[in-house]
Write a protein that holds these residues in place. Sequence first.
Motif: not given
Length: 266
Positions: A15-41
């Motif tokens: 079972r896929d718990v994370v599917a097709g996630v594509h994201l980036m964090a540039a040098a020196g950048e603070i990137v947040g992952l948010v979502g409900p419980n069980g969302s795959g963070k």
Amino acid sequence: MRIDIEELRVSYAGRDVVAGVHLMAAAGEIVGLVGPNGSGKSTVLRTVYRHLRPTAGRVLLDGTDLRTLSPGRTARHVAALPQERAADFELTVHEVVAMGRTPYKRAFAGEDRTDREAVAGALAAVGMAGRGALRFSTLSGGERQRVLLARAFAQDPDVLVLDEPTNHLDVRHQVELLALLRDRARTTVISLHDLNAAASLCDRLHVLHAGRLVASGPPRAVLTPELLAEVFGVRAAVTEHPLTGDPLIAFDHRWAPDRPPARDRS
């Protein structure tokens, strides 16, 4: 250093718990992952610090697939504060933080001046200066959290990966932690449940829902009442913080989707 996560897929028991996630964090950048419980963070973060091998896709560090690097070399670049931690270390606070220096040491090598300065500086940064002789097992939950964060700082990484780092911290130490992360100017990938903290801290947010990426962008563009209703199942107004100008989310704690409207008591 830049982090790129490309078409990430993680499966458990078919079972896929994370599917097709594509994201980036540039040098020196603070990137947040948010979502409900069980969302795959947490699952996404585990692939970045190599606790988990993705079923498909890859994680790149400045264009290099992390899986092609040795664990030691990875540890010089990426430090993590995961959610799952050992309940007790029969070590002193200093010894726990000094573990962050391991990627720079040869086998059986002792501490040198650089190590001691790194440990002292990391403890001071998290408000634990002068407490290195204490046993880690005797600390409160919030103190342990700060010591483990100091261990990550002592590692002197290019990339910080933090999974709910404000857990167990009181309000003052939460505020201090967020300010510290801003001042560190490290590429940071962080998951947060507190959406107001995420809006204040992060340059960009990625919203996960049921293992898929559903929105990305600056906090002001992402945290809309419509998205909050659809993804988190809450009713909220998004205004401007009177002190900082950041987006401020005001939740309607009297509303629930399955609750009838309150009677007019006037």
